[in-house]
Structures are given as structure tokens and as C-alpha cells.
Design a protein around this motif. Structure first.
Motif, PDB file in Angstrom:
ATOM      1  N   UNK A 153       0.606  -1.250  -0.142  1.00 36.00           N
ATOM      2  CA  UNK A 153       0.133   0.360   0.001  1.00 36.00           C
ATOM      3  C   UNK A 153       0.891   1.219   0.043  1.00 36.00           C
ATOM      4  N   UNK A 154       1.959   1.150   0.882  1.00 34.42           N
ATOM      5  CA  UNK A 154       2.647   2.561   0.824  1.00 34.42           C
ATOM      6  C   UNK A 154       3.206   2.739  -0.541  1.00 34.42           C
ATOM      7  N   UNK A 155       3.869   1.661  -1.200  1.00 34.39           N
ATOM      8  CA  UNK A 155       4.608   2.014  -2.512  1.00 34.39           C
ATOM      9  C   UNK A 155       3.589   2.287  -3.581  1.00 34.39           C
ATOM     10  N   UNK A 156       2.640   1.386  -3.560  1.00 35.69           N
ATOM     11  CA  UNK A 156       1.598   2.019  -4.680  1.00 35.69           C
ATOM     12  C   UNK A 156       0.981   3.478  -4.284  1.00 35.69           C
ATOM     13  N   UNK A 157       0.824   3.726  -3.211  1.00 33.91           N
ATOM     14  CA  UNK A 157       0.382   5.022  -3.018  1.00 33.91           C
ATOM     15  C   UNK A 157       1.461   6.076  -3.310  1.00 33.91           C
ATOM     16  N   UNK A 158       2.721   5.957  -3.100  1.00 34.65           N
ATOM     17  CA  UNK A 158       4.017   6.944  -3.236  1.00 34.65           C
ATOM     18  C   UNK A 158       4.049   6.774  -4.982  1.00 34.65           C
ATOM     19  N   UNK A 159       3.696   5.700  -5.616  1.00 32.98           N
ATOM     20  CA  UNK A 159       4.157   5.682  -7.081  1.00 32.98           C
ATOM     21  C   UNK A 159       3.006   5.988  -7.974  1.00 32.98           C
ATOM     22  N   UNK A 164      -5.019   4.623  -6.811  1.00 32.46           N
ATOM     23  CA  UNK A 164      -4.787   3.161  -7.256  1.00 32.46           C
ATOM     24  C   UNK A 164      -4.534   2.359  -5.851  1.00 32.46           C
ATOM     25  N   UNK A 165      -3.763   3.168  -4.867  1.00 27.02           N
ATOM     26  CA  UNK A 165      -3.700   2.453  -3.552  1.00 27.02           C
ATOM     27  C   UNK A 165      -4.965   1.864  -3.059  1.00 27.02           C
ATOM     28  N   UNK A 166      -6.014   2.851  -2.973  1.00 30.26           N
ATOM     29  CA  UNK A 166      -7.177   2.623  -2.416  1.00 30.26           C
ATOM     30  C   UNK A 166      -8.198   1.438  -3.077  1.00 30.26           C
ATOM     31  N   UNK A 167      -8.123   1.669  -4.523  1.00 34.29           N
ATOM     32  CA  UNK A 167      -8.641   0.362  -5.236  1.00 34.29           C
ATOM     33  C   UNK A 167      -7.999  -0.864  -5.158  1.00 34.29           C
ATOM     34  N   UNK A 168      -6.516  -0.841  -4.907  1.00 30.23           N
ATOM     35  CA  UNK A 168      -5.887  -2.123  -4.570  1.00 30.23           C
ATOM     36  C   UNK A 168      -6.276  -2.850  -3.145  1.00 30.23           C
ATOM     37  N   UNK A 169      -6.597  -1.805  -2.230  1.00 31.37           N
ATOM     38  CA  UNK A 169      -6.696  -2.102  -0.872  1.00 31.37           C
ATOM     39  C   UNK A 169      -8.318  -2.710  -1.160  1.00 31.37           C
ATOM     40  N   UNK A 170      -9.368  -2.253  -1.692  1.00 31.33           N
ATOM     41  CA  UNK A 170     -10.678  -2.688  -1.676  1.00 31.33           C
ATOM     42  C   UNK A 170     -10.713  -3.904  -2.367  1.00 31.33           C
ATOM     43  N   UNK A 171     -10.009  -4.131  -3.472  1.00 31.15           N
ATOM     44  CA  UNK A 171     -10.235  -5.141  -4.295  1.00 31.15           C
ATOM     45  C   UNK A 171      -9.198  -6.424  -3.749  1.00 31.15           C
ATOM     46  N   UNK A 300      -4.137  -3.021 -14.780  1.00 27.43           N
ATOM     47  CA  UNK A 300      -4.788  -4.225 -14.378  1.00 27.43           C
ATOM     48  C   UNK A 300      -3.785  -5.746 -14.528  1.00 27.43           C
ATOM     49  N   UNK A 301      -3.289  -5.610 -15.860  1.00 26.34           N
ATOM     50  CA  UNK A 301      -2.554  -6.727 -16.080  1.00 26.34           C
ATOM     51  C   UNK A 301      -1.418  -6.966 -15.236  1.00 26.34           C
ATOM     52  N   UNK A 344      -7.737  -7.861 -12.059  1.00 28.14           N
ATOM     53  CA  UNK A 344      -6.944  -7.167 -13.158  1.00 28.14           C
ATOM     54  C   UNK A 344      -8.120  -6.832 -14.294  1.00 28.14           C
ATOM     55  N   UNK A 345      -9.391  -7.395 -14.314  1.00 26.80           N
ATOM     56  CA  UNK A 345     -10.180  -7.079 -15.364  1.00 26.80           C
ATOM     57  C   UNK A 345     -10.911  -5.800 -14.791  1.00 26.80           C
ATOM     58  N   UNK A 346     -11.078  -5.417 -13.585  1.00 29.86           N
ATOM     59  CA  UNK A 346     -11.682  -4.098 -12.960  1.00 29.86           C
ATOM     60  C   UNK A 346     -10.727  -3.010 -13.490  1.00 29.86           C
ATOM     61  N   UNK A 347      -9.450  -3.297 -12.968  1.00 31.22           N
ATOM     62  CA  UNK A 347      -8.543  -2.234 -12.997  1.00 31.22           C
ATOM     63  C   UNK A 347      -8.319  -1.737 -14.538  1.00 31.22           C
ATOM     64  N   UNK A 348      -8.379  -2.835 -15.322  1.00 36.68           N
ATOM     65  CA  UNK A 348      -8.084  -2.344 -16.895  1.00 36.68           C
ATOM     66  C   UNK A 348      -9.519  -1.886 -17.279  1.00 36.68           C
ATOM     67  N   UNK A 349     -10.763  -1.983 -16.663  1.00 39.72           N
ATOM     68  CA  UNK A 349     -11.867  -1.249 -17.369  1.00 39.72           C
ATOM     69  C   UNK A 349     -11.841  -0.065 -16.735  1.00 39.72           C
ATOM     70  N   UNK A 350     -11.447   0.150 -15.550  1.00 36.12           N
ATOM     71  CA  UNK A 350     -11.765   1.604 -14.929  1.00 36.12           C
ATOM     72  C   UNK A 350     -10.604   2.599 -14.843  1.00 36.12           C
TER      73      UNK A 350
END
Length: 351
Positions: A153-159, A164-171, A300-301, A344-350
Motif C-alpha cells: 500500500x505504501x509503495x502503490x500510494x507513493x508511485x 490506485x492504492x485505495x482500489x488495490x486495498x478494496x479489491x 490491471x494486467x 485485473x479486469x476491473x483495473x483495466x476497465x476503470x
């Protein structure tokens, strides 16, 4: 632990810790704000320039290395303090006796703030089952703990930012909860190894009521930094080096054709399958993710690839074989891989 004895052994008082943390936070902010200038200065000193592959690769390495280490140090310290509230015994006690559904949500949520990784699978698995934690709830925790952790989460938030970090957390939580529910509904306890089934009827341990002073919590945060950063920095350096090579030398058209949004339908499951044999962690794989995205790969991929590396690594499957029979391991891989594919599909779509 007797706080007065601990304080006699420690040269720093609580006030010294607070002052040091304030100074350290100020220095952290200054250093983080100068990352681009630092990387530019390095390539200038080396006689390199932007626009050529070596210059871009070196700039990527010297920009990302201090960035990742700064993010990791800050977040790991905070999580080390938070984790003083969540001992393994307290975690098992919180999860034992909870209803299915509620237990899965609680287990997946606790996985974010507890200091466990996939290499801890065997003792955690045994400890949870012996404490009366249902099998599906246990799997929700074991999926969430390595995959949705403070490092990722820290690295996704920083980069990539909070979205993106929040969506990754939720999914990620969704995958952990749903996977645990499915495995629990399948009633697969018969596929535990016999010696694990023999201890499954254990009783949850009573809590000793241990409490910490804030001085001890800060000291725990510092220990957490030494242990985690000291353990993962080789992965960080290796991941950033690979990411730098991708950033500098891999043609954008090639990467976009293989992992881009317009890539063939099989690129997403292929990315998941590619991640399984690898053995690294979030700190090592996220710089590779950043470089792949910079070359045109679909978010997403690439995140599906990252999640499969963290949650479905081959070494973890080998470790789990000591407590699970092959049908349960196959089910675990299939359910989690299906959830990662959906992410992955959700990220690629949104995005």
C-alpha cells in the motif's frame, strides 16, 4: 515487561524519541522533495543524459531507490507501532468463535495490520485452526496478510497515488474475503493433513493482558524498521535494477503489444501464471510494476502479475503442502487466481 527496567537499559527517554521523530519527519519530507534533483545530479556526474537508454535506466534507479526506501521506512515504522496492539495471540482470540462472513471480513482486515507474510503460513495455519478459527476464515487472513500489506500500500500510494492504492486495498480485501468464503463453503477440512486435523480441536488461548507504554511502542516501531527494511532491501535493489533495465531498454511497442490494454485476451491470465514461479515480495516487485506501466503495460494486467507473485508464489505452495493435501492446494490456487483475474479486469476497465 517492566517498563522501569526497560527504561534503565535504553539511553533515550520518551521526550527524546518525540523530538527525534519530529526532526526525522522534517528531514524525510525534505529528502522526498529532492528526489528528482538527486537523480538528475547523479546522471550529470556520470556524464549521462536523458533520452538515451543508459541515462534513463540510471536515472530510474537513483530516483526509485531512495524513494522506495523512504516510503518503506516511514510506513513500516508506523505499522510497527500499530502492530503493538495486535499480538498473534490477540489476533487468534479475535478470530476464534466468529461467525462465517463476519469472521472473514475481520480476518481479511486484520491481515493488513498484522506482521505476517507467506513464509509464516505453517505456524499461523496451525495456530489458527487449534484456536478454533474456521478454515475459510483462516484462509481469508492468510491471503490478505501477504497481499494487502503496508509495504504494497505504501509503495502503490507513493508511485501511483491514493486512488490506485485505495482500489488495490478494496479489491485485495474482496479477493481475500470471497476466497475464504468459497473455501469455507466447500467444507474441505478432510483435505488437511492428518496431524493438522488431530490438533484442530484446540482451545483459543487466553490473553495475558500485555500492554505497552508509548516508549515501548516507538521502540517496537524502530525494531520493525530494522527487521523489515533489513530483510527486504536486497529485493528492493534487485527489483529496482530490473525495473531500471525495463525502463531504459525495453521498447514501448513490445511491452504494449504483450501487456497493454489492446493486448490479446490471454495476456492477463498469462501474467498471473508468470508470477506464480517467482519468489519475491511487494518491495521487490512494485518497482518492476512501475517500469512496466511506464512502458505502456495495462495497470490491471501488471497488478494481477504482482498479486500472483505475492499471494500464489511457488515457494509458499511448497510450504503449504506440509499441512494441506493436493486437492485443497489446487482449490486454493484456483479460487485466488480467479479473484486476481477479476481484479485485473476491473483495473483495466476503470483505469
Amino acid at each position: 515487561m517492566n517498563s522501569s527496567i526497560l527504561n534503565e537499559r535504553q539511553p533515550f527517554s520518551l521526550h527524546a524519541w518525540i523530538a527525534g521523530l519530529l526532526v526525522g519527519a522534517a528531514l524525510w519530507v525534505v529528502a522526498y522533495s529532492q528526489l528528482t534533483r538527486f537523480a538528475d545530479a547523479v546522471i550529470g556526474l556520470l556524464g549521462l543524459r536523458h533520452g538515451n537508454p543508459l541515462g534513463e535506466a540510471v536515472h530510474f534507479f537513483f530516483y526509485d531507490t531512495p524513494k522506495v526506501l523512504l516510503l518503506l521506512t516511514g510506513i513500516v515504522f508506523l505499522m510497527g507501532v500499530i502492530q503493538t496492539f495486535f499480538s498473534p495471540e490477540r489476533t487468534r482470540s479475535l478470530l476464534s468463535g466468529k461467525r462465517v462472513g463476519v469472521g472473514n471480513v475481520l480476518a481479511a482486515s486484520l491481515g493488513i495490520v498484522t506482521p505476517f507474510c507467506s513464509c509464516s503460513a505453517i505456524p499461523l495455519f496451525i495456530g489458527f485452526l487449534s484456536a478454533g478459527v474456521p478454515l475459510g476464515v483462516t484462509f481469508s487472513f492468510l491471503i490478505s496478510a501477504p497481499m494487502v500489506n503496508e509495504v504494497a500500500l505504501a509503495l502503490l500510494f507513493g508511485m501511483f497515488g491514493w486512488q490506485v492504492a485505495g482500489l488495490y486495498l478494496a479489491l485485495g480485501l474482496f479477493v481475500a474475503i470471497i476466497s475464504g468464503l468459497i473455501i469455507g463453503r466447500l467444507k474441505m477440512e478432510r483435505y488437511l493433513e492428518d496431524w493438522v486435523q488431530a490438533i484442530q480441536a484446540g482451545v483459543a488461548p487466553e490473553l495475558a493482558g500485555e500492554t505497552y507504554t508509548w516508549l515501548e511502542r516507538f521502540q517496537a516501531g524502530a525494531r520493525h524498521v530494522r527487521e523489515i527494511v533489513g530483510k527486504v532491501w536486497p529485493y528492493i535493489m534487485g527489483g529496482i535494477a530490473i525495473g531500471a533495465a525495463i525502463h531504459g531498454y525495453v521498447p514501448e511497442d513490445f511491452m504494449a503489444s504483450f501487456m497493454g490494454k489492446d493486448a490479446p485476451w490471454w495476456s492477463l491470465p498469462a501474467a498471473i501464471a508468470l508470477g506464480v514461479p517467482m519468489y519475491t515480495n511487494a518491495a521487490g516487485v512494485i518497482p518492476i510494476v512501475e517500469a512496466l506501466i511506464g512502458k505502456g503495460a495495462a495497470l490491471g494486467t501488471v497488478l494481477a502479475f504482482m498479486m500472483s507473485v505475492i499471494a500464489l508464489s511457488l515457494p509458499e505452495m511448497i510450504i503449504l503442502r506440509k499441512v494441506l493435501r493436493l486437492p485443497m492446494i489446487a482449490t486454493f490456487i484456483g479460487v485466488v487466481a480467479g479473484g486476481i483475474l477479476l481484479v485485473g479486469l476491473v483495473f483495466n476497465l476503470v483505469l
